[in-house]
Enzyme design. Sequence first.
Site, PDB file in Angstrom:
ATOM      1  N   SER A  81      35.030 -24.281-114.330  1.00 56.15           N
ATOM      2  CA  SER A  81      36.290 -24.483-113.632  1.00 56.15           C
ATOM      3  C   SER A  81      36.109 -24.315-112.130  1.00 56.15           C
ATOM      4  CB  SER A  81      37.334 -23.488-114.152  1.00 56.15           C
ATOM      5  OG  SER A  81      38.620 -23.850-113.695  1.00 56.15           O
ATOM      6  N   VAL A  82      37.095 -24.780-111.387  1.00 45.67           N
ATOM      7  CA  VAL A  82      37.035 -24.697-109.930  1.00 45.67           C
ATOM      8  C   VAL A  82      36.985 -23.242-109.474  1.00 45.67           C
ATOM      9  CG1 VAL A  82      39.559 -24.729-109.676  1.00 45.67           C
ATOM     10  CG2 VAL A  82      38.117 -25.547-107.817  1.00 45.67           C
ATOM     11  N   ASP A  83      36.204 -22.992-108.422  1.00 51.12           N
ATOM     12  CA  ASP A  83      36.062 -21.665-107.805  1.00 51.12           C
ATOM     13  C   ASP A  83      35.312 -20.662-108.672  1.00 51.12           C
ATOM     14  OD1 ASP A  83      37.324 -22.367-105.437  1.00 51.12           O
ATOM     15  OD2 ASP A  83      39.309 -21.809-106.171  1.00 51.12           O
ATOM     16  N   PRO A 119      31.572 -31.135-110.026  1.00 44.64           N
ATOM     17  CA  PRO A 119      32.860 -30.624-109.550  1.00 44.64           C
ATOM     18  C   PRO A 119      33.659 -29.983-110.675  1.00 44.64           C
ATOM     19  CG  PRO A 119      32.943 -32.994-109.740  1.00 44.64           C
ATOM     20  CD  PRO A 119      31.515 -32.603-109.986  1.00 44.64           C
ATOM     21  N   ILE A 149      30.508 -10.897-111.396  1.00 47.66           N
ATOM     22  CA  ILE A 149      30.515  -9.642-112.141  1.00 47.66           C
ATOM     23  C   ILE A 149      30.699  -8.458-111.211  1.00 47.66           C
ATOM     24  CG2 ILE A 149      28.009  -9.269-112.085  1.00 47.66           C
ATOM     25  CD1 ILE A 149      30.189  -8.865-115.228  1.00 47.66           C
ATOM     26  N   SER A 208      55.538 -61.577-121.881  1.00 45.46           N
ATOM     27  CA  SER A 208      54.110 -61.210-121.735  1.00 45.46           C
ATOM     28  C   SER A 208      53.825 -60.675-120.335  1.00 45.46           C
ATOM     29  CB  SER A 208      53.210 -62.393-122.078  1.00 45.46           C
ATOM     30  OG  SER A 208      53.587 -63.577-121.416  1.00 45.46           O
TER      31      SER A 208
END
Length: 625
Positions: A28-30, A108, A163, A537
Site C-alpha cells: 500500500s501507499v506510504d 506504485p 517496526i 445503436s
Amino acid sequence: MEQRSGDAPAATEKAVALGQLRFLTCGSVDDGKSTLIGRLLYDSKLVFDDHLSALARDSRRYGTTGDDVDLALLLDGLEAEREQGITIDVAYRYFGTPFRSFVVADAPGHPQYTRNMATAASTSDLAVLLVDARKGLLDQTKRHTILCSMFGIRHVVLAINKIDLVGFQEAVFLRVASDYAEFASPFGFATLEPIPVSARFGDNVTRASNRMPWYCGPTLLEHLEHIDVESDAVEKSFRFPVQWINRPNSEFRGCSGTIASGRVIVGEDVVVQPSGHAARVARIVTADGDCREASAGEAVTLVLSEDLDVARGDLISACDAPAPIADQFAVHLLWMGEEPLLPGRSYSMRIGTRWTAASITSIKYKIDVGTLDHLAARQLTTNEIAVCNIVTQVPLPFDPYSENRATGAFILVDRFNHATVAAGMMDFSLRRADNIHREVLAVDKAARAMLMRQRPRLVWFTGLSGAGKSTIAKLVEQKLYARGHHTYMLDGDNIRHGLNRDLGFTEADRVENIRRVGEVGRLMVDAGLIVLCALISPFRQERQMVREMMREGEFVEVFVDAPLEVCVARDPKGLYAKARTGIIKNFTGLDSPYDRPLNPELHLDTTAGRPENLADRVVEYLFPG
C-alpha cells in the site's frame, strides 16, 4: 566519478554464476517501498558520490525525513513523484552483490496505478510485500497479493516495515505475520518469509538489527541473495513466438524472435501453430553466427527445412508437445480501463506476438480483495479482478498461465483509443470449444444470392430516437420490394419484444442487444437477403463489431441525423418527456451517450430533406444507376 563499492568486477563474476533475481517491492501507499530499495542500494555501497550529493540537495527540497537523507528519492525520479512523495511509474534498478545480481522494480502503491504494479509483477520471480507495522494489512496489500499470485510469483517476502515506530515489539511483528499467513494461505506460495525491518534506519535490511534480539531470521538482503527461484523455463516444452520474418534477400528466409520456453536443436521436428504445418529446424542463427542448440531467453532466427507460410504472431512449438489451440477460454482478468468492462464488447487482444479481436462473453465472478469471496458481477470497474469467459475471433495456440507465463498471458486494448484496459491470464480452454465445429453447408451465400438475383447487404440505420430511422428504413424496404428484391427489416423495438425481451437499457444490455441483432443480421445476409436494421445503436464500438462480422462491402452504415432539440420536439413516442421526468432511465441523448458515426457510408440529415427523398438516396447507393 567514484563508486562506493569494492571489487565490482569480481562481485559481478560471482553474481552471474549464481543467476539473476528479478523482484519487485509492492504494497500500500506510504508503506516504505522506495525507502527500502534506497536503503538496499545505499548500504550495499552502490550509490555514486555525485548521486549522494544530489540526494542531499533533493532531500532538503523534497524530503520527508527531517534532516536525514531521504533514500526514497533515489527511486522517485519523476518531478510529480517528488512533489507528492509517492511512486507513480515503475522504477527499475540493477545492482549486484558478491552473491547475486538483481533487477528490482519499485511498484506504485496507489490504486490508480495498479496497472503499473501488474506490469512489474509479470516479469518478477519474487515479491517483497511491505506492510506498515502500525496499520497491518490494508486492501491494497491484499490486492497486490492476489496480483502476485495471478502473475505467477511463487516467492514472497513479507517486509513488516516501520517496526521502529511500534517500539520494535515482537508481538506486533507476530500478529501482522500471522494475519498475513492466514490471508495468503489459499494462494499456496512456495515460500513466505516474514522479516521485521526499518527501511529508514536500515534494521534487518542489509545488516542484522541489535534492537530486535528476539528475531533470529535472515536480513532481507541475505534472503534475496540465497533464495532459490531458478526458472524452469528451459525444462518446459519448446515455444517460440515469431516476432518477424527475416528475409534480407531471396536466398535467406528465417523466423526471428525470442525463445519463450524449452530448448531447440538443429534437426528437431517442430510445428507451426495454429496452421499445424510441420518442418525440421535446418539452422539456428544468432548474432554471433550459427549454433547447434538454443534455449529459453535467447534471441535467434530459425531457418526451417520447408518453405512454410509462417507470419508474425505464429507460434513454433515442439512437434511432440504442441500448444493446445482454442477460441474460447476461462481466464483471470485484472480490469484497468477507466470505462467499465462490458461483456460482449470487442477488444483487441495481444497474446505473445499475435493480435486478434476478442470479447468477454460472461463474468463468472469477481473477487473481493478483502475476503477473497466470489461476487456476482455484470461489469467490472477499474482495478477489479474477476474470472471470466472470453472468446477470440480466431483459434489461438496457448498454454495455461500456471504452466507457462510466456504463452499464457495476454492484454486487452481498447480498439478506438488504443489504451491497455486489462491484463489477463489463461486458465484453460472451455470444453464447449472442443464440442462445437463449424459445419460447411451444401448451399452457400453466393448460391442463395444468385437465386434471388441480388447482392446481400446489412443496411444499418443509426441515430437518436426521433431522428427518423424507422420511417426511412420502412420506405427503403417498400421501394426495394417494389423492385423485386428480397428483404427483411429488423426494428429495434420489435426485437426487444422477442429475442431481446430480457435486456434492459444499461450499457452492458445495450452492448448485448447490438451483438445479438448483429448475429441475426449476419445469418440473414448469409441467407441472401437485404437486411434493414433500424436501431439507435449508440456505441461506435458495437457498430464496428457488427461491421467486422460481415464481408467487405456487406455492411452499410446509414447515419440518420437530427439535432437533439429537433428529436425532442418530434418525440413521436413520448419517450423524451418520460425520460426528463425520470420515468425512463439511461435514455440516449439525455443521460446516456450517443457516439456519432465517424465515416458512415451515408449521412442523412432529416432536417434538410423529406423522408421519401432520403430513402431514394439509400436505394441509389445500393443500386447505382
